[in-house]
Design a protein around this motif. Structure first.
Motif, short mmCIF file in Angstrom:
data_model
loop_
_atom_site.label_atom_id
_atom_site.label_comp_id
_atom_site.label_asym_id
_atom_site.label_seq_id
_atom_site.Cartn_x
_atom_site.Cartn_y
_atom_site.Cartn_z
N TRP A 157 0.84 -1.21 0.00
CA TRP A 157 0.00 0.00 0.00
C TRP A 157 0.87 1.25 0.00
O TRP A 157 1.71 1.44 0.87
N TYR A 158 0.62 2.11 -0.98
CA TYR A 158 1.28 3.41 -1.04
C TYR A 158 0.20 4.47 -0.85
O TYR A 158 -0.65 4.67 -1.72
N TRP A 162 1.92 12.50 4.10
CA TRP A 162 3.28 12.92 3.74
C TRP A 162 3.27 13.63 2.38
O TRP A 162 4.10 13.38 1.51
N TYR A 163 2.25 14.48 2.22
CA TYR A 163 2.07 15.22 0.96
C TYR A 163 3.32 16.06 0.67
O TYR A 163 3.88 16.67 1.57
N PRO A 164 3.81 16.16 -0.55
CA PRO A 164 3.22 15.59 -1.77
C PRO A 164 3.81 14.23 -2.16
O PRO A 164 3.45 13.69 -3.20
N LEU A 165 4.70 13.70 -1.35
CA LEU A 165 5.36 12.46 -1.75
C LEU A 165 4.51 11.23 -1.52
O LEU A 165 4.55 10.27 -2.28
N GLY A 166 3.74 11.22 -0.44
CA GLY A 166 3.01 10.03 -0.07
C GLY A 166 3.87 9.11 0.81
O GLY A 166 5.03 9.42 1.12
N ARG A 167 3.33 7.97 1.15
CA ARG A 167 4.04 7.08 2.08
C ARG A 167 3.77 5.62 1.75
O ARG A 167 2.61 5.21 1.62
N PRO A 168 4.83 4.81 1.66
CA PRO A 168 4.63 3.36 1.53
C PRO A 168 4.33 2.76 2.91
O PRO A 168 5.23 2.34 3.64
N VAL A 169 3.07 2.71 3.26
CA VAL A 169 2.68 2.39 4.63
C VAL A 169 3.13 0.99 5.04
O VAL A 169 3.65 0.78 6.14
#
Length: 262
Positions: free
Chosen positions: A112-113, A118-125
């Motif tokens: 799941w990403y 963690w905007y704007p990069l996002g996070r690999p949860v």
């Protein structure tokens, strides 16, 4: 000595004559009344000790039971006042991750990403959290709803999970005290360990109902690791229990970054 020789020459017994006895006659056997009294006293003492041990054991059982009940009830203060809600910031993220795991399964969870954090990069949860708590809550939820047919929401499972795991932490802490105590005081140490762990503030503040954070299960896993390790050192035949200690340690590492304390 001369008297004994003269008695022997006349064919008489050379055994010294006891007071109160007739010469030439054997002394009467010692009275059995004293031995009977001694046996009776030993039986009375044994009965008193058995009764004392039984009463002490009953008191220990009551104290342990009350400690475990108290450990659970005092952690429900927030639920009784505000309802079955999750509070603080991290617990809400943990609940969201658990919900994703339940809805999408293991494979999608670990890949799941999440683009909403963690905007704007996002996070690999799936690869940046300690998933032990999410896996634990999801497993309990599936067992209750799928296997046992209990009508319960995932929110309720996550809310009550910290309070429930506090009971296990008390039992494992009592087990550590049991293994460390001297012979004859082990169950008293177990009782004291359970009682102290149920109300100690350091554990209480991290295991309140609704505080769905990593420490709520990691403290239990840590105490379990310590207990199984000490238990494996009891004697030479206890070494296989070390494998259980290793599994407990693995579970704790998967649940919390505080594994460095172990």
């Amino acid at each position: 000595e001369e008297i004994s020789r003269s008695r022997a020459a006349r064919g008489l017994s050379t055994t010294p004559i006891r007071a109160g006895t007739t010469p030439g006659k054997p002394a009467p056997p010692p009275s059995a009344a004293g031995e009977m009294d001694a046996v009776k006293m030993e039986r009375i003492k044994a009965s008193e000790k058995a009764l004392r041990d039984t009463l002490l054991g009953a008191v220990r059982v009551v104290i342990i039971t009350l400690s475990l009940i108290t450990s659970y009830q005092i952690r429900l203060f927030a639920v009784e006042r505000y309802g079955r809600v999750i509070h603080e910031f991290d617990p809400w993220f943990n609940f969201r991750a658990t919900q994703y795991l339940v809805d999408n399964g293991w494979n999608k969870f670990f890949t799941w990403y999440d683009h909403s954090v963690w905007y704007p990069l996002g996070r690999p949860v799936g690869t940046t959290i300690y998933p032990g708590m999410q896996v634990t809550a999801a497993s309990i939820y599936h067992v209750l709803t799928g296997w046992l047919g209990v009508d319960v929401s995932l929110n309720d499972v996550c809310v009550f999970l910290p309070a429930g795991f506090s009971i296990l932490a008390c039992i494992f802490t009592g087990g550590i005290a049991f293994e460390a105590a001297v012979k004859g005081r082990k169950w008293s140490a177990f009782t004291a360990g359970c009682g102290l762990m149920s109300i100690i503030p350091a554990h209480l503040m991290r295991s309140v109902a609704g505080a769905f954070d990593n420490e709520c299960i990691a403290v239990t896993a840590m105490t379990a690791t310590f207990y199984w390790w000490v238990r494996s050192l009891r004697d030479e035949k206890s070494w296989p229990i070390a494998f259980i200690a290793a599994l407990s340690y693995f579970y704790m590492v998967a649940a919390w970054g505080g594994d460095t304390f172990v």
